[in-house]
Design a protein around this motif. Structure first.
Motif, PDB file in Angstrom:
ATOM      1  N   ARG A   1       0.851  -1.190   0.000  1.00  0.00           N
ATOM      2  CA  ARG A   1       0.000   0.000   0.000  1.00  0.00           C
ATOM      3  C   ARG A   1       0.884   1.236   0.000  1.00  0.00           C
ATOM      4  O   ARG A   1       1.925   1.264   0.648  1.00  0.00           O
ATOM      5  CB  ARG A   1      -0.872   0.047   1.275  1.00  0.00           C
ATOM      6  CG  ARG A   1      -1.532  -1.260   1.651  1.00  0.00           C
ATOM      7  CD  ARG A   1      -2.819  -1.456   0.892  1.00  0.00           C
ATOM      8  NE  ARG A   1      -3.492  -2.637   1.419  1.00  0.00           N
ATOM      9  CZ  ARG A   1      -4.522  -2.581   2.275  1.00  0.00           C
ATOM     10  NH1 ARG A   1      -4.985  -1.420   2.684  1.00  0.00           N
ATOM     11  NH2 ARG A   1      -5.080  -3.697   2.691  1.00  0.00           N
TER      12      ARG A   1
ATOM     13  N   LEU B   1      -2.295  -8.878  11.348  1.00  0.00           N
ATOM     14  CA  LEU B   1      -3.302  -9.401  12.268  1.00  0.00           C
ATOM     15  C   LEU B   1      -3.122 -10.916  12.326  1.00  0.00           C
ATOM     16  O   LEU B   1      -2.653 -11.517  11.372  1.00  0.00           O
ATOM     17  CB  LEU B   1      -4.710  -9.116  11.722  1.00  0.00           C
ATOM     18  CG  LEU B   1      -5.266  -7.717  11.842  1.00  0.00           C
ATOM     19  CD1 LEU B   1      -6.545  -7.616  11.054  1.00  0.00           C
ATOM     20  CD2 LEU B   1      -5.525  -7.372  13.296  1.00  0.00           C
ATOM     21  N   PRO B   2      -3.524 -11.524  13.428  1.00  0.00           N
ATOM     22  CA  PRO B   2      -3.472 -12.989  13.436  1.00  0.00           C
ATOM     23  C   PRO B   2      -4.452 -13.549  12.415  1.00  0.00           C
ATOM     24  O   PRO B   2      -5.481 -12.936  12.159  1.00  0.00           O
ATOM     25  CB  PRO B   2      -3.897 -13.350  14.859  1.00  0.00           C
ATOM     26  CG  PRO B   2      -4.633 -12.167  15.367  1.00  0.00           C
ATOM     27  CD  PRO B   2      -4.070 -10.974  14.667  1.00  0.00           C
TER      28      PRO B   2
ATOM     29  N   SER C   1      -7.396 -15.442  10.997  1.00  0.00           N
ATOM     30  CA  SER C   1      -8.621 -15.808  11.705  1.00  0.00           C
ATOM     31  C   SER C   1      -9.434 -16.845  10.966  1.00  0.00           C
ATOM     32  O   SER C   1     -10.443 -17.312  11.465  1.00  0.00           O
ATOM     33  CB  SER C   1      -9.468 -14.567  11.948  1.00  0.00           C
ATOM     34  OG  SER C   1      -9.914 -14.040  10.718  1.00  0.00           O
ATOM     35  N   ASP C   2      -9.041 -17.205   9.753  1.00  0.00           N
ATOM     36  CA  ASP C   2      -9.865 -18.216   9.083  1.00  0.00           C
ATOM     37  C   ASP C   2      -9.091 -18.942   7.995  1.00  0.00           C
ATOM     38  O   ASP C   2      -7.908 -18.850   7.898  1.00  0.00           O
ATOM     39  CB  ASP C   2     -11.111 -17.603   8.470  1.00  0.00           C
ATOM     40  CG  ASP C   2     -10.872 -16.304   7.747  1.00  0.00           C
ATOM     41  OD1 ASP C   2     -11.702 -15.414   7.855  1.00  0.00           O
ATOM     42  OD2 ASP C   2      -9.830 -16.179   7.091  1.00  0.00           O
TER      43      ASP C   2
ATOM     44  N   VAL D   1     -13.890  -7.951  -0.560  1.00  0.00           N
ATOM     45  CA  VAL D   1     -12.577  -7.333  -0.775  1.00  0.00           C
ATOM     46  C   VAL D   1     -12.208  -6.457   0.419  1.00  0.00           C
ATOM     47  O   VAL D   1     -11.073  -6.467   0.893  1.00  0.00           O
ATOM     48  CB  VAL D   1     -12.541  -6.565  -2.112  1.00  0.00           C
ATOM     49  CG1 VAL D   1     -11.242  -5.785  -2.253  1.00  0.00           C
ATOM     50  CG2 VAL D   1     -12.706  -7.525  -3.293  1.00  0.00           C
TER      51      VAL D   1
ATOM     52  N   TYR E   1     -13.120  -6.882   3.484  1.00  0.00           N
ATOM     53  CA  TYR E   1     -12.758  -7.781   4.580  1.00  0.00           C
ATOM     54  C   TYR E   1     -11.311  -8.256   4.422  1.00  0.00           C
ATOM     55  O   TYR E   1     -10.519  -8.214   5.370  1.00  0.00           O
ATOM     56  CB  TYR E   1     -13.717  -8.971   4.621  1.00  0.00           C
ATOM     57  CG  TYR E   1     -13.255 -10.093   5.524  1.00  0.00           C
ATOM     58  CD1 TYR E   1     -13.102  -9.862   6.897  1.00  0.00           C
ATOM     59  CD2 TYR E   1     -12.955 -11.351   5.028  1.00  0.00           C
ATOM     60  CE1 TYR E   1     -12.648 -10.871   7.739  1.00  0.00           C
ATOM     61  CE2 TYR E   1     -12.506 -12.360   5.863  1.00  0.00           C
ATOM     62  CZ  TYR E   1     -12.354 -12.111   7.211  1.00  0.00           C
ATOM     63  OH  TYR E   1     -11.900 -13.105   8.036  1.00  0.00           O
TER      64      TYR E   1
ATOM     65  N   SER F   1      -7.916  -7.310   6.787  1.00  0.00           N
ATOM     66  CA  SER F   1      -7.483  -8.363   7.713  1.00  0.00           C
ATOM     67  C   SER F   1      -6.284  -9.173   7.234  1.00  0.00           C
ATOM     68  O   SER F   1      -5.703  -9.909   8.021  1.00  0.00           O
ATOM     69  CB  SER F   1      -8.652  -9.305   8.021  1.00  0.00           C
ATOM     70  OG  SER F   1      -9.093  -9.959   6.856  1.00  0.00           O
ATOM     71  N   VAL F   2      -5.913  -9.083   5.960  1.00  0.00           N
ATOM     72  CA  VAL F   2      -4.849  -9.947   5.448  1.00  0.00           C
ATOM     73  C   VAL F   2      -3.778  -9.120   4.734  1.00  0.00           C
ATOM     74  O   VAL F   2      -4.095  -8.228   3.957  1.00  0.00           O
ATOM     75  CB  VAL F   2      -5.414 -10.984   4.436  1.00  0.00           C
ATOM     76  CG1 VAL F   2      -4.325 -11.955   4.006  1.00  0.00           C
ATOM     77  CG2 VAL F   2      -6.594 -11.739   5.025  1.00  0.00           C
TER      78      VAL F   2
ATOM     79  N   ALA G   1     -14.327 -17.636   3.467  1.00  0.00           N
ATOM     80  CA  ALA G   1     -13.359 -16.659   3.966  1.00  0.00           C
ATOM     81  C   ALA G   1     -11.964 -17.265   4.049  1.00  0.00           C
ATOM     82  O   ALA G   1     -10.975 -16.604   3.752  1.00  0.00           O
ATOM     83  CB  ALA G   1     -13.789 -16.138   5.341  1.00  0.00           C
ATOM     84  N   SER G   2     -11.882 -18.536   4.425  1.00  0.00           N
ATOM     85  CA  SER G   2     -10.553 -19.142   4.555  1.00  0.00           C
ATOM     86  C   SER G   2      -9.877 -19.255   3.191  1.00  0.00           C
ATOM     87  O   SER G   2      -8.671 -19.081   3.078  1.00  0.00           O
ATOM     88  CB  SER G   2     -10.637 -20.508   5.231  1.00  0.00           C
ATOM     89  OG  SER G   2     -11.371 -21.395   4.429  1.00  0.00           O
TER      90      SER G   2
ATOM     91  N   SER H   1      -8.813 -15.538   2.269  1.00  0.00           N
ATOM     92  CA  SER H   1      -7.685 -15.092   3.090  1.00  0.00           C
ATOM     93  C   SER H   1      -6.412 -15.806   2.677  1.00  0.00           C
ATOM     94  O   SER H   1      -5.344 -15.204   2.596  1.00  0.00           O
ATOM     95  CB  SER H   1      -7.931 -15.385   4.580  1.00  0.00           C
ATOM     96  OG  SER H   1      -9.050 -14.710   5.029  1.00  0.00           O
TER      97      SER H   1
ATOM     98  N   TYR I   1      -5.082 -14.486  -0.725  1.00  0.00           N
ATOM     99  CA  TYR I   1      -4.443 -13.167  -0.687  1.00  0.00           C
ATOM    100  C   TYR I   1      -3.120 -13.207   0.075  1.00  0.00           C
ATOM    101  O   TYR I   1      -2.206 -12.447  -0.222  1.00  0.00           O
ATOM    102  CB  TYR I   1      -5.383 -12.119  -0.080  1.00  0.00           C
ATOM    103  CG  TYR I   1      -4.974 -10.696  -0.406  1.00  0.00           C
ATOM    104  CD1 TYR I   1      -4.885 -10.265  -1.724  1.00  0.00           C
ATOM    105  CD2 TYR I   1      -4.659  -9.785   0.601  1.00  0.00           C
ATOM    106  CE1 TYR I   1      -4.497  -8.973  -2.035  1.00  0.00           C
ATOM    107  CE2 TYR I   1      -4.268  -8.480   0.302  1.00  0.00           C
ATOM    108  CZ  TYR I   1      -4.188  -8.081  -1.025  1.00  0.00           C
ATOM    109  OH  TYR I   1      -3.794  -6.789  -1.332  1.00  0.00           O
TER     110      TYR I   1
ATOM    111  N   PHE J   1      -8.378 -23.489  10.980  1.00  0.00           N
ATOM    112  CA  PHE J   1      -9.604 -22.935  11.560  1.00  0.00           C
ATOM    113  C   PHE J   1     -10.528 -24.101  11.869  1.00  0.00           C
ATOM    114  O   PHE J   1     -10.694 -25.001  11.034  1.00  0.00           O
ATOM    115  CB  PHE J   1     -10.296 -21.971  10.584  1.00  0.00           C
ATOM    116  CG  PHE J   1     -11.635 -21.489  11.080  1.00  0.00           C
ATOM    117  CD1 PHE J   1     -11.725 -20.383  11.912  1.00  0.00           C
ATOM    118  CD2 PHE J   1     -12.801 -22.170  10.749  1.00  0.00           C
ATOM    119  CE1 PHE J   1     -12.961 -19.960  12.398  1.00  0.00           C
ATOM    120  CE2 PHE J   1     -14.030 -21.741  11.231  1.00  0.00           C
ATOM    121  CZ  PHE J   1     -14.110 -20.635  12.050  1.00  0.00           C
TER     122      PHE J   1
ATOM    123  N   THR K   1     -15.404 -12.810   9.783  1.00  0.00           N
ATOM    124  CA  THR K   1     -14.917 -12.248  11.051  1.00  0.00           C
ATOM    125  C   THR K   1     -15.089 -10.733  11.216  1.00  0.00           C
ATOM    126  O   THR K   1     -14.680  -9.953  10.356  1.00  0.00           O
ATOM    127  CB  THR K   1     -13.417 -12.569  11.186  1.00  0.00           C
ATOM    128  OG1 THR K   1     -13.251 -13.964  10.989  1.00  0.00           O
ATOM    129  CG2 THR K   1     -12.901 -12.188  12.554  1.00  0.00           C
TER     130      THR K   1
END
Lengths: 102, 505
Positions: free
Chosen positions: A63, A98-99, A101-102, B168, B170, B174-175, B199-200, B203, B206, B235, B300
C-alpha cells in the motif's frame, strides 16, 4: 487529471505498475507513476521511460499513502516507477499484521 | 473491485506455489488462475446466471468461486447435507444455473431444466485446459459475489448477499498480501457452504498460503493430515476442537505432535471455557484466535488474539480472566455498539443487542432487501455486552431470549450454570409456551453417567442465579440436535420438548 474513486484501477504510462485506489481525497487529483500521469487500464502506454528521480519502483501487494493520509493505493502489478500525487512522492504504508482468523 | 483481482495478484507473485490441495489433487496459484479463467468462459457460454456448488471440499471449490467472480455470476455454495426436497427448492431459486456436484448427483440431475450439472472431477479436468474468458472481470464492487443460504436454525433458509466490495474490504482490512511463508499451510475442514469456508479460501489466496482441504472431518484424520502436511494454520468450529482434544486424551498423548502448528483459530459457535482451557494446555506452542462473525458480515468482525488468550488465561483478575470466553475486539474498520430494546446505546458491561458497522457488512438478503439501517448499522440479532476495554461477550441469539412474566433471560446464562454439575455433559435451555408466564424455562439435558436428580439441578440454578431462572421442566436426551457446524438447533429442541409433553399427557 481525474477524480479518484475507491476501486478504480489505473496503470502507469511509462512502466508496468498498476494500482487500485483504496481511498482518495475528493476532487481532481494528479496521480503519477515514474513522473508521468497514470492512465486508464485500457489506454495505451506512452512508450517513454520513468523519470530517473521517480524510479524507486512499486512492489506487488504493498500500500502507498501520502503524508496527509487521505490517499491510499494498492499496487496490483509492480513496476519501475515511483508513485506520486501532485509533486509529493507516495510512501510505503507499514502493514500491521493481524493474526489469521480463518 | 472483484475478488478475482486477489487471485490475479497471488498468481502473478507466487505462480508456482501450491494454492489448494486435496488428496493427490493440487493446483498452483498459476494453475488456479488459469483454471478460473477457463471455467469462467464455459460458464459464460452455458448461459447460466449462477454457479452453484454442491459437493465437499476439493480444488474444484476454489476454481468455482473465482470462475463465477470472473464471469460475473453469483457463486452459490449449497449444503450437501440437505434433503432432496430442500435442495430442489433452493436450486429452483437459482436457475438457470451451472451446478458443480458429485458424480452421482451430476448424473441424476442431467437433463433437469435450467441446470447444467457437471461433476467436480469433470469440472476440474475441463478447466485445466482451454482459453480463459477473453473479457476481463467487471470491477463494479456492487456486483453480487456470493449467495449463501443461512443455516435456517429459526426458519426457512434466506440467501445472504455478499457483494465484491464486502469481501474485498474484509480481505484488505485483515490480510497482508503475500504474508504467508513458502512453508505455510492452512488446514480447512469447514464445509464450502459455510462463510468460514469461503473466507478461509479468500484469506489464504491473498496471503498466498497453501490450502490443505479436509473434506470429511474426523479428529483422527484432522490430526493425521495436520502432521503429514506440516500445517501451520487451521480454523475449526468449537465442536471440532473439542473432538480433537478428546482424541488426544483418548490416545493418552502428552503432546499433539504438531510442532509446525503456529496458529489455531476457532469460531462459528460458542466455545466452552473448559474446552479452550484444555486445548491451550495441549497446544502450548500454538497461538489461539477466537474469531466472531456472521455470514451477513463477510465472516470475522472481532478477534480474541493469541496474546489475549495468554494474558486472560494467566490473570488472577476476574475481569481479565473472563475474557477467555469473550470474542475479543473489532477488526480495523469495524465498529460495534450494544443497544437496548428501545434502540438506546448501552454502556460498558450492559447487555443488549449487538450492532455492527463497517465496509464488510452486507446485512442483505436476496429479495428481502437490507437490514442495515440508514446510518450503516446492522442489527446482528446476537445479544451481548462489551467490557471497559472493548472486549465483546456474546450471550446468544436475541430471538432465543426467554421472556418469562415480562422478565428477559438469556438461555446461555442458565446453561453455563447447569454445565457446572458433574453429571451434566450437555444442555439446552429454551422457552416453552406457558399459560401463566407467557414463556416458561425448560431444559434438555444430556447426562454424563447416571442421570442427575431434577431437583438437584433446579436447586443449583436457584442458588447460583435466582428462582425465576429455574427450569420448571427438565428432560433427558441422549444427544442434543446440532447442525454439522456445531450450531445448536434450538427450534428442534423446542419441538422435542413439545413432543415429549404430548406423550406425557
Amino acid at each position: 487529471m481525474a477524480e479518484l474513486k475507491a476501486g478504480t484501477r489505473l496503470q502507469s504510462a511509462v512502466c508496468d505498475s498498476e494500482v487500485m485506489v483504496i481511498s482518495a481525497p475528493a476532487g481532481d487529483a494528479d496521480l503519477a507513476c515514474g513522473g508521468s500521469s497514470m492512465i486508464a487500464m485500457d489506454a495505451d502506454k506512452s512508450g517513454g521511460a520513468p523519470d530517473a528521480a521517480q524510479s524507486d519502483g512499486t512492489q506487488l501487494g504493498k500500500r502507498y499513502v501520502n503524508e496527509a493520509g487521505d490517499l491510499e493505493l494498492l499496487c496490483t502489478k509492480p513496476g519501475a516507477g515511483s508513485l506520486s500525487l501532485a509533486a509529493e512522492t507516495l510512501v510505503l504504508k507499514e502493514a500491521k499484521p493481524l493474526p489469521s482468523s480463518d | 473491485m472483484n475478488i478475482t483481482m486477489l487471485l490475479e495478484m497471488a498468481s502473478s507473485g507466487f505462480a508456482d506455489r501450491v494454492a489448494v490441495q486435496e488428496g493427490d489433487r493440487a493446483l498452483t496459484y498459476g494453475q488456479l488462475f488459469a483454471a478460473a479463467g477457463s471455467a469462467a468462459r464455459c460458464l459464460r457460454e452455458s448461459g447460466a446466471e449462477h454457479l452453484a456448488l454442491l459437493d465437499s471440499s476439493s480444488p474444484a471449490v476454489a476454481v468455482a468461486l473465482f470462475a463465477s467472480a470472473w464471469a460475473g455470476v453469483p457463486y452459490v455454495p449449497l449444503n450437501y447435507r440437505l434433503t432432496g426436497d430442500e435442495l430442489d427448492s433452493l436450486l429452483e431459486r437459482v436457475t438457470p444455473t451451472m451446478l458443480v456436484t458429485d458424480a452421482e448427483r451430476a448424473a441424476d440431475l442431467a437433463g433437469r431444466e435450467g441446470i447444467t450439472a457437471i461433476s467436480s472431477a469433470d469440472f476440474l479436468e475441463q478447466s485445466a485446459s482451454g482459453e480463459p474468458l477473453a473479457e476481463p472481470w467487471a470491477m463494479d464492487g456492487d456486483d453480487i459475489a456470493i449467495l449463501l443460504f443461512t443455516s435456517g436454525t429459526t426458519g426457512a433458509p434466506k440467501a445472504a448477499v455478499l457483494r465484491h466490495r464486502h469481501l474485498v474490504s474484509y480481505i484488505f482490512s485483515s490480510v497482508e498480501f503475500g504474508g504467508a511463508a513458502d512453508s505455510d499451510a492452512a488446514l480447512v475442514s469447514v464445509p464450502p457452504y459455510h462463510v468460514a469456508g469461503v473466507a478461509s479460501l479468500l484469506s489464504s489466496v491473498y496471503s498466498a498460503r497453501r490450502v490443505v482441504q479436509l473434506p470429511a472431518f474426523s479428529a483422527a484424520e484432522w490430526l493425521r493430515l495436520a502432521r503429514e502436511q506440516q500445517v501451520t494454520n487451521a480454523f475449526v468450529v468449537p465442536t471440532m476442537l473439542s473432538r480433537i482434544v478428546e482424541e488426544l486424551e483418548n490416545n493418552g498423548a502428552s503432546d499433539p505432535g504438531l510442532p509446525a502448528l503456529a496458529a489455531l483459530s476457532y469460531g462459528g459457535g460458542k466455545m466452552p471455557l473448559a474446552v479452550i482451557e484444555k486445548a491451550m494446555r495441549f497446544f502450548p506452542g500454538t497461538g489461539f484466535t477466537n474469531a466472531y462473525g456472521l455470514t451477513e458480515t463477510s465472516s470475522t468482525i472481532t478477534l480474541l488474539d493469541p496474546d489475549d488468550h495468554r494474558s486472560a488465561s494467566a490473570s488472577d483478575d476476574a475481569a481479565v480472566k473472563r475474557r477467555l470466553v469473550s470474542v475479543g475486539r473489532p477488526l480495523p474498520g469495524v465498529e460495534l455498539q450494544v443497544r437496548n430494546d428501545e434502540g438506546a446505546t448501552l454502556g460498558a458491561n450492559e447487555s443488549g443487542e449487538i450492532y455492527v458497522r463497517g465496509e464488510q457488512v452486507s446485512g442483505e438478503y436476496l429479495g428481502l432487501g437490507t437490514r442495515v439501517e440508514g446510518d450503516g448499522w446492522f442489527p446482528t440479532r446476537d445479544g451481548g455486552s462489551i467490557d471497559e476495554e472493548g472486549y465483546l461477550f456474546i450471550e446468544g441469539r436475541v430471538d432465543d431470549v426467554i421472556v418469562r412474566g415480562g422478565e428477559n433471560m438469556s438461555p446461555g446464562e442458565i446453561e453455563d450454570v447447569l454445565l457446572e454439575h458433574p453429571s451434566v455433559a450437555d444442555v439446552a435451555v429454551v422457552g416453552v409456551p406457558s399459560v401463566e408466564w407467557g414463556e416458561a424455562v425448560a431444559a434438555m439435558v444430556v447426562a454424563r453417567g447416571e442421570h442427575p436428580e431434577v431437583a438437584d439441578l433446579q436447586a443449583l440454578v436457584k442458588q447460583r442465579l435466582r428462582s425465576s431462572r429455574v427450569p420448571g421442566r427438565i428432560e433427558f436426551i441422549n444427544e442434543l440436535p446440532y447442525n454439522e457446524t456445531g450450531k445448536l438447533l434450538r427450534r428442534r429442541v423446542r419441538e422435542l420438548l413439545a413432543d415429549s409433553a404430548g406423550v406425557a399427557e
